[in-house]
Design a protein around this motif. Sequence first.
Motif, PDB file in Angstrom:
ATOM      1  N   ARG A 179       0.588  -1.416   0.046  1.00  0.00           N
ATOM      2  CA  ARG A 179       0.328  -0.004   0.462  1.00  0.00           C
ATOM      3  C   ARG A 179       0.971   1.243   0.229  1.00  0.00           C
ATOM      4  O   ARG A 179       0.676   2.670  -0.724  1.00  0.00           O
ATOM      5  N   GLN A 180       1.784   1.291   1.432  1.00  0.00           N
ATOM      6  CA  GLN A 180       2.831   2.317   0.911  1.00  0.00           C
ATOM      7  C   GLN A 180       3.361   2.699  -0.291  1.00  0.00           C
ATOM      8  O   GLN A 180       3.691   3.470  -1.145  1.00  0.00           O
ATOM      9  N   MET A 181       3.729   1.555  -1.315  1.00  0.00           N
ATOM     10  CA  MET A 181       4.203   1.400  -2.308  1.00  0.00           C
ATOM     11  C   MET A 181       3.619   2.256  -3.780  1.00  0.00           C
ATOM     12  O   MET A 181       4.060   2.913  -4.031  1.00  0.00           O
ATOM     13  N   ALA A 182       2.268   2.150  -3.706  1.00  0.00           N
ATOM     14  CA  ALA A 182       1.343   1.844  -4.488  1.00  0.00           C
ATOM     15  C   ALA A 182       0.931   3.898  -3.854  1.00  0.00           C
ATOM     16  O   ALA A 182       0.960   4.009  -5.777  1.00  0.00           O
ATOM     17  N   ALA A 183       1.466   4.104  -2.764  1.00  0.00           N
ATOM     18  CA  ALA A 183       0.639   5.659  -2.863  1.00  0.00           C
ATOM     19  C   ALA A 183       1.835   6.288  -3.163  1.00  0.00           C
ATOM     20  O   ALA A 183       1.135   7.464  -3.483  1.00  0.00           O
ATOM     21  N   ALA A 184       3.065   5.982  -2.753  1.00  0.00           N
ATOM     22  CA  ALA A 184       4.286   6.734  -3.090  1.00  0.00           C
ATOM     23  C   ALA A 184       4.220   6.788  -4.854  1.00  0.00           C
ATOM     24  O   ALA A 184       4.456   7.780  -5.893  1.00  0.00           O
ATOM     25  N   ALA A 185       3.862   5.937  -5.331  1.00  0.00           N
ATOM     26  CA  ALA A 185       4.210   6.006  -7.552  1.00  0.00           C
ATOM     27  C   ALA A 185       2.651   6.891  -7.427  1.00  0.00           C
ATOM     28  O   ALA A 185       2.710   7.298  -8.817  1.00  0.00           O
ATOM     29  N   ALA A 186       1.650   6.618  -6.460  1.00  0.00           N
ATOM     30  CA  ALA A 186       0.058   7.358  -7.412  1.00  0.00           C
ATOM     31  C   ALA A 186       0.577   9.244  -7.447  1.00  0.00           C
ATOM     32  O   ALA A 186       1.556   9.724  -7.016  1.00  0.00           O
TER      33      ALA A 186
END
Length: 110
Positions: free
Chosen positions: A103-110
């Motif tokens: 979730r953290q990685m996906a949020a950072a990529a958004a």
Amino acid sequence: MPLVDDRTQQLINLLADCVATCEACAKDCASQGNAELTTCISLCSDCATLCQACIPLLARDSQFSAAMCTTCADACDRCAEECDRTGMTECAEACRTAAEACRQMAAAAA
């Protein structure tokens, strides 16, 4: 300079740990011959497959990494819930850890 940044490498390591833990959990559940563990086996297998698929996408910084991390987090959450229900706490913890990191990685990529 490393080919994969530290944060991504940490996520890859967590995913690899989740794969191994889920595969072991599915094997353990299957060996018990208990029909009530069918959902656990299925979710562990799905979770392991999705975590494994996410690793090469992250390693090559694919444009699909964020979407795959989101899907992976969802699978890990479902698996953790089922493993908690069946008393497979080690697997549940590995899944929760991987889910949060995804979730953290996906949020950072958004």
